[in-house]
Design an enzyme around this catalytic site. Structure first.
Site, mmCIF file in Angstrom:
data_model
loop_
_atom_site.group_PDB
_atom_site.id
_atom_site.type_symbol
_atom_site.label_atom_id
_atom_site.label_comp_id
_atom_site.label_asym_id
_atom_site.label_seq_id
_atom_site.Cartn_x
_atom_site.Cartn_y
_atom_site.Cartn_z
ATOM 1 N N CYS A 1 67.620 33.177 71.893
ATOM 2 C CA CYS A 1 68.605 31.884 72.139
ATOM 3 C C CYS A 1 69.794 31.866 71.086
ATOM 4 C CB CYS A 1 67.663 30.470 71.736
ATOM 5 S SG CYS A 1 66.287 30.483 72.803
ATOM 6 N N HIS B 1 71.420 24.296 69.000
ATOM 7 C CA HIS B 1 70.833 24.924 70.371
ATOM 8 C C HIS B 1 70.043 23.743 70.993
ATOM 9 C CE1 HIS B 1 68.422 27.307 73.153
ATOM 10 N NE2 HIS B 1 67.401 27.262 72.325
ATOM 11 N N ASN C 1 66.263 23.915 77.906
ATOM 12 C CA ASN C 1 66.365 25.384 77.195
ATOM 13 C C ASN C 1 66.818 25.981 77.893
ATOM 14 O OD1 ASN C 1 66.436 27.088 75.431
ATOM 15 N ND2 ASN C 1 64.605 26.941 74.566
HETATM 16 O O1 UT7 Z 1 64.547 28.240 72.427
HETATM 17 C C1 UT7 Z 1 63.892 28.561 70.940
HETATM 18 C C2 UT7 Z 1 62.469 28.468 70.955
HETATM 19 N N1 UT7 Z 1 61.737 27.206 71.384
HETATM 20 C C3 UT7 Z 1 61.672 26.152 70.813
HETATM 21 O O2 UT7 Z 1 62.277 25.854 69.761
HETATM 22 C C4 UT7 Z 1 60.431 25.296 71.134
HETATM 23 C C5 UT7 Z 1 59.872 24.761 69.998
HETATM 24 N N2 UT7 Z 1 58.519 24.086 69.991
HETATM 25 C C6 UT7 Z 1 58.478 22.719 70.722
HETATM 26 O O3 UT7 Z 1 59.472 22.251 71.068
HETATM 27 C C7 UT7 Z 1 57.397 21.892 70.662
HETATM 28 O O4 UT7 Z 1 56.248 22.556 69.713
HETATM 29 C C8 UT7 Z 1 56.729 21.901 72.416
HETATM 30 C C9 UT7 Z 1 57.658 20.792 72.841
HETATM 31 C C10 UT7 Z 1 56.765 23.156 72.973
HETATM 32 C C11 UT7 Z 1 55.304 21.065 72.246
HETATM 33 O O5 UT7 Z 1 55.475 19.851 71.305
HETATM 34 P P1 UT7 Z 1 54.180 19.697 70.435
HETATM 35 O O6 UT7 Z 1 54.582 18.245 69.838
HETATM 36 O O7 UT7 Z 1 54.406 20.715 69.425
HETATM 37 O O8 UT7 Z 1 52.961 19.457 71.049
HETATM 38 P P2 UT7 Z 1 51.853 20.662 70.983
HETATM 39 O O9 UT7 Z 1 51.760 21.899 71.271
HETATM 40 O O10 UT7 Z 1 51.212 20.289 69.447
HETATM 41 O O11 UT7 Z 1 50.861 19.897 71.844
HETATM 42 C C12 UT7 Z 1 50.209 18.585 71.689
HETATM 43 C C13 UT7 Z 1 49.249 18.345 72.806
HETATM 44 C C14 UT7 Z 1 48.313 19.304 73.394
HETATM 45 O O12 UT7 Z 1 47.245 18.548 73.653
HETATM 46 P P3 UT7 Z 1 45.883 18.219 72.705
HETATM 47 O O13 UT7 Z 1 45.387 19.785 72.345
HETATM 48 O O14 UT7 Z 1 46.362 17.515 71.473
HETATM 49 O O15 UT7 Z 1 44.892 17.630 73.530
HETATM 50 C C15 UT7 Z 1 48.933 19.985 74.317
HETATM 51 O O16 UT7 Z 1 47.818 20.703 75.230
HETATM 52 O O17 UT7 Z 1 49.920 18.327 74.099
HETATM 53 C C16 UT7 Z 1 49.565 18.784 75.076
HETATM 54 N N3 UT7 Z 1 50.561 19.344 76.220
HETATM 55 C C17 UT7 Z 1 51.077 18.784 77.017
HETATM 56 N N4 UT7 Z 1 50.602 17.552 77.601
HETATM 57 C C18 UT7 Z 1 51.320 17.019 78.612
HETATM 58 C C19 UT7 Z 1 51.559 20.716 75.907
HETATM 59 N N5 UT7 Z 1 52.200 20.656 76.988
HETATM 60 C C20 UT7 Z 1 52.080 19.696 77.749
HETATM 61 C C21 UT7 Z 1 52.872 19.098 78.688
HETATM 62 N N6 UT7 Z 1 52.409 17.962 79.271
HETATM 63 N N7 UT7 Z 1 53.796 19.522 79.236
#
Ligand code: UT7
Length: 328
Positions: free
Chosen positions: A112, A256, A285
């Protein structure tokens, strides 16, 4: 010297995949996606539409905007993590498709952060004794070719797009270079938190690697989030310090477009929430195309004035990060 951005262009595929569509594909909701990422929809390339096809359309728009023809180009750099093939480079395919003669070209890969890395490379090629006069810089990605549509933690995040820029040295020192200051960084110790594990020389493709879905991108979301905020904030501060500018001197900030919450956290830390340009809601993204799409939208909507300072920042797999202060 007078190295300027002479023309900009973008291309986004026609097909739109919105959050309601994703609700039918994986266990997710519009509410979760919007709250956690700010993304409402993303554009998806057609099956037979390649990264070089998208790059070519963006390049032709940038050439028209610059008022030059492809045969006047001296160099082409394509930033991409989704090349049409391992080789030849996507830049060579674009060179052929736009009719740019035999100018040198190569692909640059910094995920990215790739477009900002490519701007730095182009500026070095133009300002060094090599003195290339007109360089085409493109960020183009078919991210959906790396997406596992059964993995809800990543499939909601990415989209396809391309953005292109004609850089020209008009030789007039009064013009002022587009490049004011830059900060590039990387830390390979974090290479495994965002990667495509299979398909390369470490894990050449076999039936097993495909069955194990190793050809799809994998991401440790929360750790990536944390590193994104930290590295983009530090890179922005370094660029402001190097240039002797403050946030008050900035007309626009273009981070970004990976996640609205990352953008808000960085903007808050460097103190410029009101100057941030946002389109993550419409494209998701798009990796190395993301900052380029923002710049082209701002340019074509008449929102950039000559001399405006634009603070850009990016972050991606590697880990890599970059910030660059651009003079319009
Ligand atoms: O381009 C360069 C690199 N990429 C980035 O910069 C992305 C960086 N990371 C992020 O943007 C975020 O970490 C995400 C958007 C990917 C995830 O958000 P988060 O607030 O960090 O969520 P998490 O991974 O901590 O997951 C929280 C919960 C989990 O459930 P439990 O374990 O709490 O029950 C996940 O399983 O949300 C769940 N989850 C979803 N639920 C509904 C993960 N993806 C989804 C989804 N829909 N699409």
């Amino acid at each position: 010297m007078g190295i300027r951005i002479k023309g900009t262009g973008r291309y986004v595929p026609e097909k739109i995949l919105n959050n309601a569509d994703l609700e039918k594909m994986v266990d997710t909701s519009d509410e979760w996606i919007v709250t956690r990422t700010g993304i409402k929809e993303r554009h998806i390339a057609a099956d037979n539409e390649t990264t070089s096809d998208m790059a070519t359309k963006a390049a032709l728009a940038a050439l028209e905007n610059a008022g030059i023809t492809a045969d006047q180009l001296d160099f082409i750099i394509v930033s991409t993590v989704t090349p049409d093939h391992a080789f030849p480079c996507t830049a060579a395919l674009v060179q052929k498709k736009i009719g740019a003669g035999q100018c040198p070209c190569f692909d640059q890969e910094a995920a990215c952060s790739g477009l900002l890395y490519a701007f730095n490379t182009a500026y070095a090629l133009m300002s060094s004794p090599l003195a290339y006069k007109r360089v085409l810089v493109i960020g183009a990605e078919k991210m959906t070719s790396l997406v596992d549509w059964s993995d809800r933690s990543t499939c909601v995040l990415f989209g396809d797009a391309a953005a292109a820029f004609v850089l020209e040295n008009d030789g007039d020192p009064e013009t002022g270079d587009f490049y004011v200051a830059g900060e590039l960084g990387a830390d390979g110790n974090w290479s495994d938190i965002l990667q495509v594990p299979g398909g390369g020389s470490a894990n050449p493709p076999t039936h097993q690697t495909v069955d194990d879905k190793l050809h799809f991108l994998k991401m440790g979301g929360p750790k990536t989030f944390h590193m994104a905020v930290l590295s983009m904030t530090n890179a922005c501060r370094a660029v402001l310090e190097k240039s002797g500018k403050t946030i008050d001197d900035i007309a626009w900030a273009i981070p970004h477009q990976a996640n609205r919450r990352i953008i808000d956290a960085v903007a808050e830390r460097i103190g410029c929430p009101e100057k941030v340009y946002l389109n993550v809601d419409r494209y998701g993204n798009t990796s190395s195309a993301s900052i380029g799409i923002c710049l082209d939208e701002l340019n074509r909507s008449g929102n950039l004035k000559r001399g405006d300072l634009i603070l850009t920042a990016s972050f991606g797999a590697g880990l890599t990060w970059a910030s660059m202060l651009i003079r319009w």
